[in-house]
Scaffold this active site. Structure first.
Site, PDB file in Angstrom:
ATOM      1  N   PRO A   2       0.799  -1.213   0.000  1.00 57.09           N
ATOM      2  CA  PRO A   2       0.000   0.000   0.000  1.00 57.09           C
ATOM      3  C   PRO A   2       0.828   1.257   0.000  1.00 57.09           C
ATOM      4  O   PRO A   2       1.712   1.438   0.829  1.00 57.09           O
ATOM      5  CB  PRO A   2      -0.799  -0.104   1.302  1.00 57.09           C
ATOM      6  CG  PRO A   2      -0.152  -1.178   2.097  1.00 57.09           C
ATOM      7  CD  PRO A   2       1.029  -1.671   1.365  1.00 57.09           C
ATOM      8  N   GLU A   3       0.502   2.142  -0.913  1.00 52.72           N
ATOM      9  CA  GLU A   3       0.955   3.513  -0.840  1.00 52.72           C
ATOM     10  C   GLU A   3      -0.259   4.351  -0.459  1.00 52.72           C
ATOM     11  O   GLU A   3      -1.311   3.815  -0.123  1.00 52.72           O
ATOM     12  CB  GLU A   3       1.564   3.948  -2.177  1.00 52.72           C
ATOM     13  CG  GLU A   3       2.824   3.148  -2.516  1.00 52.72           C
ATOM     14  CD  GLU A   3       3.633   3.753  -3.633  1.00 52.72           C
ATOM     15  OE1 GLU A   3       3.626   4.985  -3.768  1.00 52.72           O
ATOM     16  OE2 GLU A   3       4.264   2.996  -4.377  1.00 52.72           O
TER      17      GLU A   3
END
Length: 270
Positions: A2-3
């Site tokens: 995840p960004e």
DNA sequence: CCAGCCCCCTGAGGGC
DNA sequence: TGCCCTCAGGGGGCTG
């Protein structure tokens, strides 16, 4: 995984199911994350109503009436809603059960993520030194230019520095530098104000577009609603080393910067 | 303060 | 099919 766009997608997926709900109990099957999950998390959280689900950088802040659960998804984590009683598979480490009959389930094979408890999350050790959110006016090209003076490091790790701006991880740093036409290997201090203005615009545009698409699903990302993201269809360079540039046809190059793989087009980026 | 490097951990994918 | 190697979306922490 995840960004920022993936964390924001998760927040949007889970918030409507959490806010206003009371926690009935917390089940921790595996406490060993980046830091151990506090022993008393169940006691702290159970019986409380969840007031607000926020995001700060890549942290999710699940605010209860008294105290806040700080969660980070690390490289391989996700949060999703399941029905209470759904058997837990491998790596499904935590369930936060709600009176609605749903449970927020935390899964993280690599265990680089975190679940911590704080009375003052925005002043927590992990959050206090974070730079501005990229999608606010506190972040712009002038900030990049000013902070980059004297910095000899490459521009790519520079924009991935959380003290400069938060939420720009490897995928979106790679894509933004391509969109701005900047060679990721260049020294941060050697780039002009004008080019940083362009870079900041592209960072904002790409992050916003990725949120619109529900994030990027490379292998396994799912949002809080259990759906994958679709932004990977719009990646120009990330993960495409050796392939043809979608703009000019040149062969995209792989390079290692700050211990992270990077891809760029030798013709479009300089 | 800064740059560079190491590490945490599991799983996927490629080469043989 | 199996084994072994490399690599992965993050980021704290150490060294020089």
């Amino acid at each position: 995984m995840p960004e920022l766009p993936e964390v924001e997608t998760t927040r949007r997926g889970i918030a409507p199911h959490l806010e206003g709900q009371r926690v009935s109990r917390v089940i921790v099957r595996e406490r060993r994350l980046r830091w151990p999950i506090p022993e008393d998390l169940d006691v702290r959280l159970s019986g409380q109503r969840i007031v607000l689900v926020e995001r700060r950088a890549k942290y999710l802040l699940i605010n209860a009436e008294v105290g806040t659960l700080i969660s980070h998804l690390g490289m391989s984590g996700n949060l999703r809603l399941v029905e209470i009683g759904m058997p837990a598979a491998k790596h499904e480490h935590v369930d936060i059960e709600l009176e609605s009959g749903l449970a927020l389930r935390y899964t993280d094979p690599r265990r680089f993520g975190a679940m911590l408890w704080s009375q003052d999350p925005h002043n927590h050790q992990l959050l206090i030194r974070l730079g501005p959110e990229p999608l606010t006016d506190l972040f712009d090209g002038d900030r990049l230019f000013e902070l980059s003076r004297g910095r000899s490091m490459a521009v790519k790790p520079f924009i991935m520095d959380n003290a400069v701006v938060v939420g720009v991880g490897n995928i979106y740093a790679t894509e933004a530098l391509f969109a701005a036409g900047i060679d990721p290997r260049r020294e941060a201090k050697g780039i002009s104000r004008g080019r940083y203005l362009k870079l900041a615009v592209e960072i904002k545009r790409i992050l916003a577009a990725a949120i619109e698409r529900g994030g990027t699903t490379l292998r396994d990302f799912i949002g809080g609603d259990g759906q994958p993201g679709y932004f990977q269809q719009e990646l120009f360079v990330y993960g495409r080393g050796g392939e043809a540039c979608k703009v000019c046809g040149s062969e995209l190059r792989n390079v290692m910067l700050g211990q992270r793989a990077s891809v760029f087009c030798p013709k479009c980026q300089s």
